[in-house]
Design an enzyme around this catalytic site. Structure first.
Site, PDB file in Angstrom:
ATOM      1  N   SER A   1       0.784  -1.226   0.017  1.00  0.00           N
ATOM      2  CA  SER A   1      -0.009   0.005  -0.013  1.00  0.00           C
ATOM      3  C   SER A   1       0.784   1.445   0.079  1.00  0.00           C
ATOM      4  O   SER A   1       1.806   1.525  -0.988  1.00  0.00           O
ATOM      5  CB  SER A   1      -0.901   0.048   1.357  1.00  0.00           C
ATOM      6  OG  SER A   1      -1.858   1.026   1.012  1.00  0.00           O
ATOM      7  N   HIS A   2       0.594   2.198   1.098  1.00  0.00           N
ATOM      8  CA  HIS A   2       1.393   3.301   1.122  1.00  0.00           C
ATOM      9  C   HIS A   2       2.926   3.241   1.596  1.00  0.00           C
ATOM     10  O   HIS A   2       3.604   4.160   1.758  1.00  0.00           O
ATOM     11  CB  HIS A   2       0.598   4.250   1.938  1.00  0.00           C
ATOM     12  CG  HIS A   2       0.258   3.757   3.472  1.00  0.00           C
ATOM     13  ND1 HIS A   2      -0.452   2.583   3.712  1.00  0.00           N
ATOM     14  CD2 HIS A   2       0.776   4.302   4.662  1.00  0.00           C
ATOM     15  CE1 HIS A   2      -0.481   2.442   4.831  1.00  0.00           C
ATOM     16  NE2 HIS A   2      -0.046   3.339   5.467  1.00  0.00           N
TER      17      HIS A   2
ATOM     18  N   ASP B   1      -1.930   6.723  -3.604  1.00  0.00           N
ATOM     19  CA  ASP B   1      -1.025   6.204  -2.757  1.00  0.00           C
ATOM     20  C   ASP B   1      -0.269   4.806  -3.816  1.00  0.00           C
ATOM     21  O   ASP B   1      -0.660   4.500  -5.090  1.00  0.00           O
ATOM     22  CB  ASP B   1      -1.175   5.354  -1.530  1.00  0.00           C
ATOM     23  CG  ASP B   1      -2.244   4.429  -1.730  1.00  0.00           C
ATOM     24  OD1 ASP B   1      -3.043   4.196  -2.650  1.00  0.00           O
ATOM     25  OD2 ASP B   1      -2.088   3.367  -0.836  1.00  0.00           O
TER      26      ASP B   1
ATOM     27  N   ASP C   1      -0.804   1.533  -4.191  1.00  0.00           N
ATOM     28  CA  ASP C   1      -1.690   0.722  -4.863  1.00  0.00           C
ATOM     29  C   ASP C   1      -2.935   1.074  -5.100  1.00  0.00           C
ATOM     30  O   ASP C   1      -3.814   0.486  -5.838  1.00  0.00           O
ATOM     31  CB  ASP C   1      -1.850  -0.737  -3.947  1.00  0.00           C
ATOM     32  CG  ASP C   1      -2.829  -0.327  -2.830  1.00  0.00           C
ATOM     33  OD1 ASP C   1      -2.371   0.809  -2.169  1.00  0.00           O
ATOM     34  OD2 ASP C   1      -3.317  -1.092  -2.242  1.00  0.00           O
TER      35      ASP C   1
ATOM     36  N   ASP D   1      -5.504   2.774  -3.699  1.00  0.00           N
ATOM     37  CA  ASP D   1      -6.508   2.682  -2.854  1.00  0.00           C
ATOM     38  C   ASP D   1      -6.771   3.850  -1.680  1.00  0.00           C
ATOM     39  O   ASP D   1      -8.065   4.032  -1.300  1.00  0.00           O
ATOM     40  CB  ASP D   1      -6.918   1.490  -2.013  1.00  0.00           C
ATOM     41  CG  ASP D   1      -5.926   1.347  -0.815  1.00  0.00           C
ATOM     42  OD1 ASP D   1      -4.921   2.117  -0.888  1.00  0.00           O
ATOM     43  OD2 ASP D   1      -5.506   0.217  -0.260  1.00  0.00           O
ATOM     44  N   ARG D   2      -6.019   4.589  -1.885  1.00  0.00           N
ATOM     45  CA  ARG D   2      -5.998   5.964  -0.954  1.00  0.00           C
ATOM     46  C   ARG D   2      -6.018   7.329  -1.586  1.00  0.00           C
ATOM     47  O   ARG D   2      -5.718   7.274  -2.764  1.00  0.00           O
ATOM     48  CB  ARG D   2      -4.973   5.871   0.065  1.00  0.00           C
ATOM     49  CG  ARG D   2      -4.901   4.753   1.106  1.00  0.00           C
ATOM     50  CD  ARG D   2      -3.701   4.754   2.056  1.00  0.00           C
ATOM     51  NE  ARG D   2      -3.698   3.682   2.890  1.00  0.00           N
ATOM     52  CZ  ARG D   2      -3.578   3.439   4.090  1.00  0.00           C
ATOM     53  NH1 ARG D   2      -3.328   4.586   4.916  1.00  0.00           N
ATOM     54  NH2 ARG D   2      -3.357   2.305   4.674  1.00  0.00           N
TER      55      ARG D   2
ATOM     56  N   LYS E   1     -11.242   0.351  -0.780  1.00  0.00           N
ATOM     57  CA  LYS E   1     -11.247   1.829  -0.956  1.00  0.00           C
ATOM     58  C   LYS E   1     -10.791   2.118  -2.204  1.00  0.00           C
ATOM     59  O   LYS E   1      -9.867   1.225  -3.006  1.00  0.00           O
ATOM     60  CB  LYS E   1     -10.570   2.548   0.462  1.00  0.00           C
ATOM     61  CG  LYS E   1      -9.124   1.789   0.459  1.00  0.00           C
ATOM     62  CD  LYS E   1      -8.457   2.548   1.787  1.00  0.00           C
ATOM     63  CE  LYS E   1      -7.271   1.734   2.198  1.00  0.00           C
ATOM     64  NZ  LYS E   1      -7.637   0.508   2.902  1.00  0.00           N
TER      65      LYS E   1
END
Length: 542
Positions: free
Chosen positions: A115-116, A280, A282, A284-285, A379
């Site tokens: 992710s982030h 981010d 991947d 999703d943010r 998300k």
């Protein structure tokens, strides 16, 4: 001729318990012989029957993504999986994987991302499994995967001599008995966005207004370029850091004011664009900005809920809204005004899945820059950006004026999060444990009307999640929340959340630091993170 399956004997690795969103470790740990393969074997054995099924595979393109994809494809072939749909180059954003699973009716999918978290050889890597509804595996499944990981004695894989898949070539290829379909990672997702938002209206808005999107050298670069530039007509310069890189350009792909420095500088300049945004690692943010203004994720969720009927995909209204417990209660106020349900869940998108599948909620959000809806079960960063863009086009208002009108109608939830990163795990646990012991004594002091350790019982299946964060709730609507993060890879991260509610008749124009100063001081008095940890200040304040 059948390709022989190779069984590799290996003792279990004892550190493979998934966190909030899958298993995350340093790249060097995943790159150790057998480490990834043993966890993949636990996934294949722990998620239900996969033989003869079709699953998705994709990642955010970070370092080790291609090597991991190759191992997973050879193991899938050995396991009897019939078909895998994989993004070109091994790349698919997390919401795009969710969409492919749902749109194609797949059994599930494997997502390769931390992710982030930072990338590169010294950075982080991660893997998680999403189930048939397109969402992250629930705790019952992740616990089954972990239990298997502790007793496996080896894994099955096709030998390297069986061949390999060219992940850059679109179309179907064969790896032993496994069919591998390499797909355009953007096409299906972009088509879904065209169903939800008014592209003609946004295209017209962009003729006289500017947007600046920071892809942070992460997975959303190709998605933003296709949608914002090619389909909506924004100049190519509207997307910065657009090319995905294994190390994210040696930057931290976390869309918040602390890490999106170039974007923040551009939005605080005299010639700032009307809308700024970032996503981010991947995809999703999201972070939403206006000129000299950063929208908190909590406010963003509340604004989208209050204005959802202006957007085609939600024109008939929303059924309900859900937020993670640490997220501010701004969305709850909107839900009450709209006469719809609102839910408070533990942190982790997997907790929204049952509510979405049961049609109890339409919009969901987390304070950690995550917002989404029932269009997928993750998300979705770029979706949130397009939602804001469509609102600006529909109303003719600016980001600051939309927020000002929202606060004038519903009141304002001043909010901040303080992260204390890479603490010694024992020390972080001691701080949490000490606070838990003192909860009964805190009730009634300083206006605290609720002091508890958040316990969640899922209203759909009745499952219970304990110890999801300590809450101190004040009679005037303020809150202090403390929890251990489950997304880091080194040490422990303590997150302190500070929230103060100001009614619509109160002071709505304060700087958050000023509005929250008394609560921040009280948090140190009651919890003592600085005193007990030896830290002088948080590592990150958002």
């Amino acid at each position: 001729m059948a390709v022989p399956v190779q069984h590799v004997s290996c003792p279990p690795f004892m550190d493979q318990r998934p966190g909030t969103s899958g298993l995350r470790k340093k790249v060097r740990r995943f790159a150790e012989p057998h480490y990834l393969a043993m966890f993949v074997q636990a996934i294949f054995d722990g998620v239900g029957e996969l033989k003869g099924s079709t699953i998705a595979l994709g990642g955010d393109g970070r370092y080790f993504n291609r090597e991991a994809s190759a191992i997973i494809l050879r193991m899938a072939a050995a396991h009897g999986i019939a078909r895998i749909v994989v993004g070109q180059g091994g790349i698919l954003s997390t919401p795009a994987v969710s969409n492919i699973i749902r749109a194609r009716g797949l059994k599930g999918g494997i997502i390769l991302s931390a992710s982030h978290n930072p990338g590169g050889p010294e950075g982080d890597f991660g893997i998680k499994y999403n189930v048939g509804n397109g969402g992250p595996a629930p705790e019952s499944v992740t616990e089954a995967i972990f239990a298997l990981s502790q007793r496996l004695t080896g894994y099955d894989i096709l030998p390297e001599s069986a061949g390999s898949i060219d992940l850059d070539r679109l179309g179907t290829q064969q790896l032993g008995p496994l069919s591998v379909e390499v797909v355009d990672p953007v096409a299906d997702y972009a088509a879904l966005m065209e169903k939800l938002f008014d592209f003609g209206r946004m295209r017209a808005w962009l003729k006289t207004n500017r947007i600046l999107f920071d892809a942070m050298h992460a997975v959303t670069g190709p998605y933003a370029t296709e949608i914002l530039v090619r389909r909506l007509g924004a100049p190519a310069s509207s997307v910065i850091n657009a090319v995905p890189k294994p190390d994210f350009g040696n930057h931290h792909p976390d869309p918040n004011p602390a890490h999106a420095e170039e974007l923040m500088a551009r939005l605080w300049a005299a010639d700032a664009p009307a809308l700024g945004a970032a996503s981010d690692g991947d995809g999703d943010r999201n972070m939403i900005l206006g000129p000299k203004l950063a929208v908190t994720p909590s406010d963003s969720l509340a604004v989208l809920a209050a204005n959802a009927t202006l957007v085609p995909g939600y024109a008939k209204g929303i059924r309900g809204v859900a937020r993670s417990m640490p997220t501010s209660r701004a969305a709850d106020v909107v839900a009450q005004a709209l006469g719809i349900e609102s839910f408070e869940t533990p942190t982790g998108w997997k907790f929204f899945g049952n509510l979405l599948d049961a049609d109890r909620v339409t919009l969901c959000g987390e304070e950690s820059y995550g917002t989404g809806s029932d269009h997928v079960r993750e998300k979705d960063g770029l979706w949130a950006v397009l939602f804001w863009l469509d609102l600006l086009a529909a109303t003719g208002k600016t980001v600051p004026s939309i927020l000002a009108a929202h606060w004038a109608r519903f009141g304002r939830h001043y909010y901040s999060r303080h992260d204390y990163e890479a603490l010694e795990s024992a020390k972080a646990n001691d701080i949490m444990g000490d606070l838990r012991k003192r909860l009964p004594d805190l009730r009634g002091r300083h206006g605290i009307e609720l002091a508890d350790d958040f316990r969640y019982q899922d209203p759909i299946d009745g499952s219970v999640s304990e110890k999801q964060g300590v809450r101190l709730v004040f009679a005037d609507g303020g809150r202090l929340v403390l929890r251990l993060s489950g997304t880091g890879t080194e040490g422990a991260t303590l997150r302190l959340y500070i929230e103060r509610f100001e009614p619509k008749t109160g002071r709505l124009d304060l700087e958050p630091r000023e509005a929250l100063a008394d609560l921040i001081a009280l948090a140190e008095e009651l919890i003592g993170i600085k005193r007990l940890s030896g830290r002088r200040q948080p590592d990150v304040v958002t």
